[in-house]
Design an enzyme around this catalytic site. Structure first.
Site, mmCIF file in Angstrom:
data_model
loop_
_atom_site.group_PDB
_atom_site.id
_atom_site.type_symbol
_atom_site.label_atom_id
_atom_site.label_comp_id
_atom_site.label_asym_id
_atom_site.label_seq_id
_atom_site.Cartn_x
_atom_site.Cartn_y
_atom_site.Cartn_z
ATOM 1 N N LYS A 95 0.850 -1.187 0.000
ATOM 2 C CA LYS A 95 0.000 0.000 0.000
ATOM 3 C C LYS A 95 0.883 1.233 0.000
ATOM 4 O O LYS A 95 1.102 1.891 1.013
ATOM 5 C CB LYS A 95 -0.935 0.011 1.207
ATOM 6 C CG LYS A 95 -2.095 0.986 0.994
ATOM 7 C CD LYS A 95 -2.939 0.574 -0.196
ATOM 8 C CE LYS A 95 -3.851 1.676 -0.674
ATOM 9 N NZ LYS A 95 -4.592 1.322 -1.870
ATOM 10 N N SER A 104 -8.106 0.059 -6.057
ATOM 11 C CA SER A 104 -8.436 0.355 -4.666
ATOM 12 C C SER A 104 -9.935 0.641 -4.567
ATOM 13 O O SER A 104 -10.748 -0.238 -4.812
ATOM 14 C CB SER A 104 -7.583 1.516 -4.146
ATOM 15 O OG SER A 104 -7.428 1.416 -2.748
#
Length: 577
Positions: free
Chosen positions: A186, A376
């Site tokens: 991430k 995402s």
């Protein structure tokens, strides 16, 4: 100073109003003047305008004062134009002028597929440019012939993605990004806390870029009839460095000046009095007809995902929930295609849209069509669909979340001399205060919230993809994938574009033989865009014009305002060249 600012803002608004009125009257006066397309005409398309999901024609463009959004070439309209030209007996062929071409990788793939479909008609389609960029040449390679200016340039040396990092800037101004995240990959937060890419980020970026480059090389090799390994070597070593070498190695078919190109077009069209019709004129020469009572709703979701109504190129959860709900409750709409071009954004907003997609999928087919980005939060809103379609070069995945809390204590106290004090009724009343660092206990609270949201993301993704949660976790941790990689690991179902998604929707709804497409939310006219523009929007246009190549950095800094709450957002803003 405020008086002057308000005066000029009012003056600009009045100017915009009268310009809009002028063009409305002009359009009414010319409404009955149909564009005449002669026999043997060639549609001449200048690909100078940026490519967007839907087209916008701004009549003010080119004027000293040009308010409103920039004109664009819409994927939907471009594909419809080629389909019409393919079956139009008046049209002998197409000529693409590729100078200044600018589009995302998945958009290029859709345009390219439309060109390949047009070629099946037997009509010619040529490309010409003084300069071909990497993406522009990939698109042009689908043409029958590719021509280059004798003193021009063809860039064919592989893809590059440049990223920028803000850590040192924050240190200089006294801002501390306090990061809460889940997943090794991430890396959306890396620009705030690093000066370079982490090993994990470099790994995923390398795999993604190599995957895109390999896909492009294979496509060019196929259409140009060049050995794939030979072409890959040319690309890696940058063997093409001048027009003569491009011709020698078979990347182009001829080196022509523009007047010489006109002679070629005359010969191919069989018309000594060459008739060129522009893209805009040709699209205005016909009207699409809608006759079927069966409708497929194509819901366009483009931009960052935020709470509220959103706006131009911003996906507001309230607006999109209402739009999807109306499509679900409309019996005339037999299927829904959710067209996504988004790097993600607010976790809560993404979840709200996901819920409505899930409810819609329970009563009618819902197909997700991924464009340049659907990562995402962009992936989140797709994962409840029956089928997910993506281009091989779509940037997707990035299943992971993060949260940022900026500590501006140093900036205010040490730099500006501003101090803070207050009272609390609870131990954690000022948990999300930005004027001090978070404590160890507070950090643990926020981190648990982020981890809980991540677990929910994983659970819902696994449910949508019919995967075991452990298997889904191995693909998550915020890692970004191309569409082709996602197909291989089960994150999507089908490779293709919007047309593929519509075909699947029609088939699942049992209306493959008769249906009309309806696009939502309704596209605003230029006048509506202008009347809805506020002073901030006008200022943004002026800043973009002034900053030029530096504007993307300014834009990313501006996005810091939208990083409130837990974020489901793809790593970085990736500019691929």
């Amino acid at each position: 100073m405020n008086f002057l600012r308000n005066f000029f803002a009012s003056l600009l608004a009045v100017t915009v109003f009268f310009l809009a009125l002028f063009f409305i009257l002009l359009s009414v006066a010319s409404a009955d003047q149909l564009v005449v397309v002669e026999e043997g005409a060639v549609v001449h398309i200048k690909m100078l305008r940026p490519v967007t999901e839907r087209e916008l024609e701004n009549p003010f463009e080119g004027l000293p004062i040009a308010p409103g959004p920039a004109s664009s070439i819409g994927l939907v309209q471009f594909r419809n134009m080629l389909e019409h030209a393919r079956d139009d007996d008046r049209i002998s062929g197409i000529c693409l002028n590729m100078d200044g071409f600018n589009a995302g990788m998945a958009h290029i793939e859709e345009l390219r597929n439309a060109i390949l479909d047009f070629k099946s008609s037997g009509k010619f389609i040529y490309s010409y440019a003084q300069y071909y960029g990497e993406g522009g040449y990939y698109l042009a390679s689908a043409s029958d012939s590719v021509f280059l200016h004798p003193e021009g340039y063809l860039e064919f040396n592989g893809l590059t993605a440049q990223l920028f990092f803000l850590k040192n800037m924050f240190e200089k101004i006294g801002m501390e990004p306090q990061i809460f995240r889940v997943g090794d990959f991430k890396s959306a937060v890396e620009p705030f806390i690093r000066e370079d890419m982490s090993d994990e980020s470099r790994l995923q970026m390398t795999a993604m870029m190599e995957g895109m480059n390999n896909h492009m090389i294979q496509g060019i090799a196929t259409e140009r009839g060049i050995n794939r390994d030979t072409l890959a070597a040319i690309n890696y070593r940058m063997d093409v460095r001048n027009p003569e070498t491009a011709l020698e190695k078979g990347l182009v078919d001829g080196l022509l000046y523009s007047d010489e190109l006109m002679e070629v077009l005359k010969e191919q069209s069989g018309n000594d009095d060459l008739s060129l019709v522009s893209y805009s004129d040709y699209t205005n020469s016909y009207n699409p007809s809608y006759s079927s009572k069966n409708k497929i709703a194509v819901i366009m979701a483009s931009g960052d995902i935020v709470m509220g109504e959103g706006g131009n190129e911003i996906i507001g959860s309230d607006k999109f929930v209402k739009t999807i709900r109306k499509a679900r409750e409309d019996d005339g709409i037999k299927a829904i295609v959710l067209r996504i071009n988004s790097p993600g954004g607010s976790y809560l907003a993404s979840d709200a849209i996901w819920r409505e997609v899930k409810l819609a999928a329970e009563v009618k087919p819902v197909i997700a069509s991924m464009s340049n980005y659907a990562a995402s939060g962009g992936y989140y809103i797709a994962m409840a669909a029956d089928t997910i379609v993506a281009q091989p070069t779509t940037i997707t995945g990035s299943i992971g979340i993060f949260s940022i809390l900026f500590n501006v204590q140093e900036l205010f106290e040490d730099k500006l001399g501003i101090t803070f004090d207050g009272v609390n009724t609870g131990r954690y009343s000022d948990l999300y205060s930005s004027n001090r660092p978070v404590s160890t206990e507070e950090r643990a609270i926020i981190q648990r919230e982020v981890e809980s949201n991540y677990d929910t993301f994983i659970r819902k993704a696994a449910e949508g993809r019919n995967m075991d949660e452990a298997e889904l976790r191995s693909l998550a941790s915020g890692r970004v994938w191309t569409g082709l990689q996602s197909m291989e690991n089960g994150l999507i179902d089908v490779l293709g574009g919007l047309e593929t998604a519509v075909d699947i929707a029609a088939e699942k709804a049992g209306i493959a033989d008769e249906y009309n497409l309806r696009y939502y939310p309704p596209q605003k006219t230029v006048l509506e865009e202008l009347l809805g523009m506020d002073q901030a929007s006008m200022s943004q246009s002026a800043i973009k014009e002034e900053l030029g190549a530096a504007y993307p950095i300014y834009r990313e800094v501006q996005k810091l305002k939208r990083l409130e709450g837990v974020q489901a957002r793809t790593p970085y803003s990736i500019e691929i060249n």
